[in-house]
Design a protein around this motif. Structure first.
Motif, mmCIF file in Angstrom:
data_model
loop_
_atom_site.group_PDB
_atom_site.id
_atom_site.type_symbol
_atom_site.label_atom_id
_atom_site.label_comp_id
_atom_site.label_asym_id
_atom_site.label_seq_id
_atom_site.Cartn_x
_atom_site.Cartn_y
_atom_site.Cartn_z
ATOM 1 N N VAL A 84 62.088 81.697 38.294
ATOM 2 C CA VAL A 84 62.750 82.813 37.623
ATOM 3 C C VAL A 84 64.032 83.196 38.357
ATOM 4 C CG1 VAL A 84 62.523 85.231 36.947
ATOM 5 C CG2 VAL A 84 60.599 83.662 36.627
ATOM 6 N N MET A 85 64.003 83.207 39.687
ATOM 7 C CA MET A 85 65.180 83.591 40.463
ATOM 8 C C MET A 85 66.332 82.619 40.251
ATOM 9 S SD MET A 85 63.328 84.883 43.993
ATOM 10 C CE MET A 85 64.666 85.848 44.714
ATOM 11 N N LYS A 86 66.042 81.342 40.159
ATOM 12 C CA LYS A 86 67.108 80.363 39.929
ATOM 13 C C LYS A 86 67.691 80.509 38.528
ATOM 14 C CE LYS A 86 65.587 76.838 43.219
ATOM 15 N NZ LYS A 86 64.319 77.445 43.672
ATOM 16 N N ILE A 87 66.829 80.729 37.535
ATOM 17 C CA ILE A 87 67.339 80.948 36.184
ATOM 18 C C ILE A 87 68.207 82.200 36.145
ATOM 19 C CG2 ILE A 87 66.692 81.436 33.805
ATOM 20 C CD1 ILE A 87 64.222 79.740 34.175
ATOM 21 N N ASP A 88 67.775 83.250 36.869
ATOM 22 C CA ASP A 88 68.587 84.470 36.959
ATOM 23 C C ASP A 88 69.998 84.166 37.439
ATOM 24 O OD1 ASP A 88 66.403 86.022 36.232
ATOM 25 O OD2 ASP A 88 65.934 86.649 38.278
ATOM 26 N N LEU A 89 70.091 83.379 38.504
ATOM 27 C CA LEU A 89 71.377 83.162 39.167
ATOM 28 C C LEU A 89 72.345 82.317 38.352
ATOM 29 C CD1 LEU A 89 70.202 82.477 42.846
ATOM 30 C CD2 LEU A 89 71.350 84.531 42.010
ATOM 31 N N THR B 91 74.304 78.288 31.057
ATOM 32 C CA THR B 91 74.968 77.000 30.853
ATOM 33 C C THR B 91 74.407 75.857 31.690
ATOM 34 O OG1 THR B 91 76.660 77.534 32.507
ATOM 35 C CG2 THR B 91 77.126 78.110 30.216
ATOM 36 N N ARG B 92 73.796 76.133 32.836
ATOM 37 C CA ARG B 92 73.333 75.061 33.735
ATOM 38 C C ARG B 92 71.834 75.148 33.989
ATOM 39 N NH1 ARG B 92 77.801 73.582 36.830
ATOM 40 N NH2 ARG B 92 76.657 71.695 37.398
ATOM 41 N N ARG B 93 71.094 75.631 32.990
ATOM 42 C CA ARG B 93 69.672 75.880 33.161
ATOM 43 C C ARG B 93 68.898 74.596 33.481
ATOM 44 N NH1 ARG B 93 69.100 79.464 28.523
ATOM 45 N NH2 ARG B 93 69.687 81.301 29.712
ATOM 46 N N GLY B 94 69.166 73.535 32.766
ATOM 47 C CA GLY B 94 68.457 72.287 32.996
ATOM 48 C C GLY B 94 68.702 71.748 34.388
ATOM 49 N N LEU B 95 69.959 71.768 34.828
ATOM 50 C CA LEU B 95 70.289 71.306 36.173
ATOM 51 C C LEU B 95 69.581 72.148 37.219
ATOM 52 C CD1 LEU B 95 71.903 69.569 38.140
ATOM 53 C CD2 LEU B 95 73.807 71.186 37.889
ATOM 54 N N ALA B 96 69.574 73.463 37.026
ATOM 55 C CA ALA B 96 68.913 74.351 37.981
ATOM 56 C C ALA B 96 67.431 74.040 38.098
ATOM 57 C CB ALA B 96 69.114 75.808 37.571
ATOM 58 N N MET B 97 66.781 73.813 36.966
ATOM 59 C CA MET B 97 65.352 73.501 36.995
ATOM 60 C C MET B 97 65.099 72.115 37.578
ATOM 61 S SD MET B 97 63.744 76.158 36.078
ATOM 62 C CE MET B 97 64.996 76.852 37.185
ATOM 63 N N GLY B 98 66.015 71.190 37.335
ATOM 64 C CA GLY B 98 65.869 69.873 37.947
ATOM 65 C C GLY B 98 65.926 69.941 39.456
ATOM 66 N N LEU B 99 66.882 70.710 39.977
ATOM 67 C CA LEU B 99 66.988 70.861 41.433
ATOM 68 C C LEU B 99 65.767 71.569 42.002
ATOM 69 C CD1 LEU B 99 70.748 71.883 41.639
ATOM 70 C CD2 LEU B 99 69.752 69.692 42.341
ATOM 71 N N ASN B 100 65.292 72.600 41.306
ATOM 72 C CA ASN B 100 64.120 73.345 41.774
ATOM 73 C C ASN B 100 62.884 72.457 41.849
ATOM 74 O OD1 ASN B 100 62.801 76.203 42.163
ATOM 75 N ND2 ASN B 100 61.524 75.184 40.649
ATOM 76 N N GLU B 101 62.609 71.754 40.745
ATOM 77 C CA GLU B 101 61.390 70.947 40.694
ATOM 78 C C GLU B 101 61.516 69.690 41.569
ATOM 79 O OE1 GLU B 101 58.650 72.321 38.830
ATOM 80 O OE2 GLU B 101 60.140 73.874 39.132
#
Length: 444
Positions: free
Chosen positions: A123-128, A132-142
């Motif tokens: 949730v914190m990464k999606i917040d930040l 526009t870059r949601r998929g990339l953020a989740m890829g880096l997180n996971e």
């Protein structure tokens, strides 16, 4: 306060590091516990051995719900800190366990830790990053989380082979928990205000598909939409359950299956690490790819590839076939895992996004328990290979469900939102339909 991956790179990188430690807490035990069950506790029934995976999955699923609800209500950082406090006893209990029920109890605490910490970092990464870059953020997180699972599985296998099954492998977890508490307490900042900022510039879809998903939904309505009625949210939840069914089954079953070929502990550790390792690294590509080509077809193809990989593992009986199968399983999971989270972020309103992520992760992480129980029962009745076949069939059915029910959720690239002032938001005193004069929003 500015939304964006580049603009919040320092905090984002810290959260990636913290999530790697979350994954490491799981990896420390995955290679070792099934072997410990047989070698030190004399357990032979597969269903009984898998009780610790079921206990982990059920408690993690419940903790996900509270992580989403509490992070929306009280903020993200307090939930993250509490989650890490639950991690401290886990390695100590595994080291000292006089019987198998201590192991089960330790995995209850681990499930709480994983549900609170992993959900909150998502949730914190999606917040930040904004929309526009949601998929990339989740890829880096996971990628960070499951890459750490793989590395820790390898390290634990090495330590177990050279220093015994206890205590050496579990000292990793103790170090991870201590480091995470320091990072979270001293360096991580609260991110809830970023979600409130995004809500100011939230634009409905042009096709009107999400008009019923307004900001004032109740918890019950959010749960119903995410579980059943909203096609994309519900399809993502069900595909997530099947994805983690495969992981839960592999967690308890793969080390035992690989041991039938008289492989060493280090070889078993390598085989088990290939799956989360490829999964973790692959998400560095697939997360950003979903931002460019969309979500639906990537998820459908990924679930189908998982089905094919499990079929290959089921028909193999040695290292080469199992290695190829686990690599393909990792690729298929990498295509699915960050993309499903991006779907939730696409559809859920910023104000109740934390709760939607929590509900999705309830469904997804129930897959651990379903996979462990299903795998244990089928393995006891029909053998280890039959249990893998069962997972392959279920994965193929999930691919068909996504293909027929989910719509494409990736929105057209919106204008970036920038807030050039420092803002202070009091959610308990504001209406989201009212104008907030403390904000200035630029569209670029």
């Amino acid at each position: 306060m500015v939304l964006g991956l580049r603009e919040n790179a320092a905090q984002f990188a810290l959260l990636v590091a913290v999530n790697a430690l979350v994954g490491g807490m799981v990896g420390q035990q995955q290679t070792v516990l099934p072997l410990l069950a047989e070698a030190e506790f004399g357990l032979t029934g597969y269903t009984f051995i898998f009780t610790y995976v079921a206990a982990f999955g059920i408690t993690k699923a419940i903790a996900n719900y509270f992580a989403g609800t509490f992070s929306d209500r009280y903020g993200r950082k307090p939930v993250l800190m509490i989650g890490w406090l639950f991690a401290i006893p886990v390695p100590l209990m595994l080291i000292a366990a006089p019987n198998w029920w201590w192991v089960v109890a330790a995995n209850v605490l681990l499930g709480i830790n994983q549900g609170l910490t992993w959900s909150t970092t998502v949730v914190m990464k999606i917040d930040l990053v904004g929309p526009t870059r949601r998929g990339l953020a989740m890829g880096l997180n996971e990628a960070a989380g499951y890459g750490a699972v793989a590395v820790s599985s390898l390290l634990a296998g090495y330590l177990a082979e050279h220093h015994g099954l206890r205590p050496a492998p579990f000292l990793l977890g103790l170090a991870y928990a201590a480091l995470a508490l320091v990072l979270t307490g001293l360096f991580i900042r609260e991110t809830r205000d970023y979600a409130h900022l995004e809500a100011i510039g939230h634009t409905p879809r042009a096709d009107g598909r999400h008009d019923h998903l307004h900001a004032e939904l109740t918890n019950r309505q959010i749960a119903r939409h995410t579980s059943l009625t909203e096609p994309a949210l519900a399809s993502a939840s069900h595909a997530g359950l099947v994805n983690n069914l495969n992981f839960g089954l592999s967690w308890g079953l793969f080390p035992l299956l690989f041991a039938t070929a008289d492989l060493t502990v280090a070889q078993i550790g390598l085989l088990f690490a290939l799956y989360p390792g490829v999964w973790g690294a692959g998400q560095l590509i697939t997360g950003g790819l979903s931002d460019r080509i969309g979500r639906k077809h990537l998820i459908t193809a990924g679930m189908a590839l998982q089905a094919a990989a499990l079929a290959l593992i089921a028909i193999s009986d040695g290292f080469p076939g199992w290695a190829l199968g686990t690599v393909l399983l990792g690729i298929g999971t990498a295509m699915v895992y960050p993309t499903l989270l991006a779907v939730i972020g696409d559809v859920a309103h910023p104000i109740w996004r934390g709760r939607a992520v929590g509900i999705y992760r309830v469904w997804r992480d129930l897959g651990y328990a379903v996979g462990a129980i299903l795998g244990g029962i089928v393995a006891d009745l029909m053998g280890l290979h039959a249990a893998v076949w069962a997972a392959a069939i279920i994965s193929a059915a999930a691919a068909l469900l996504v293909a027929t029910r989910m719509y494409e959720t990736h929105p057209p690239r919106p204008h970036a939102i920038d807030c050039r002032e420092t803002v202070s938001i009091r959610p308990d005193t504001m209406s989201w339909s009212s104008r907030l004069p403390s904000y200035r929003v630029w569209r670029r």
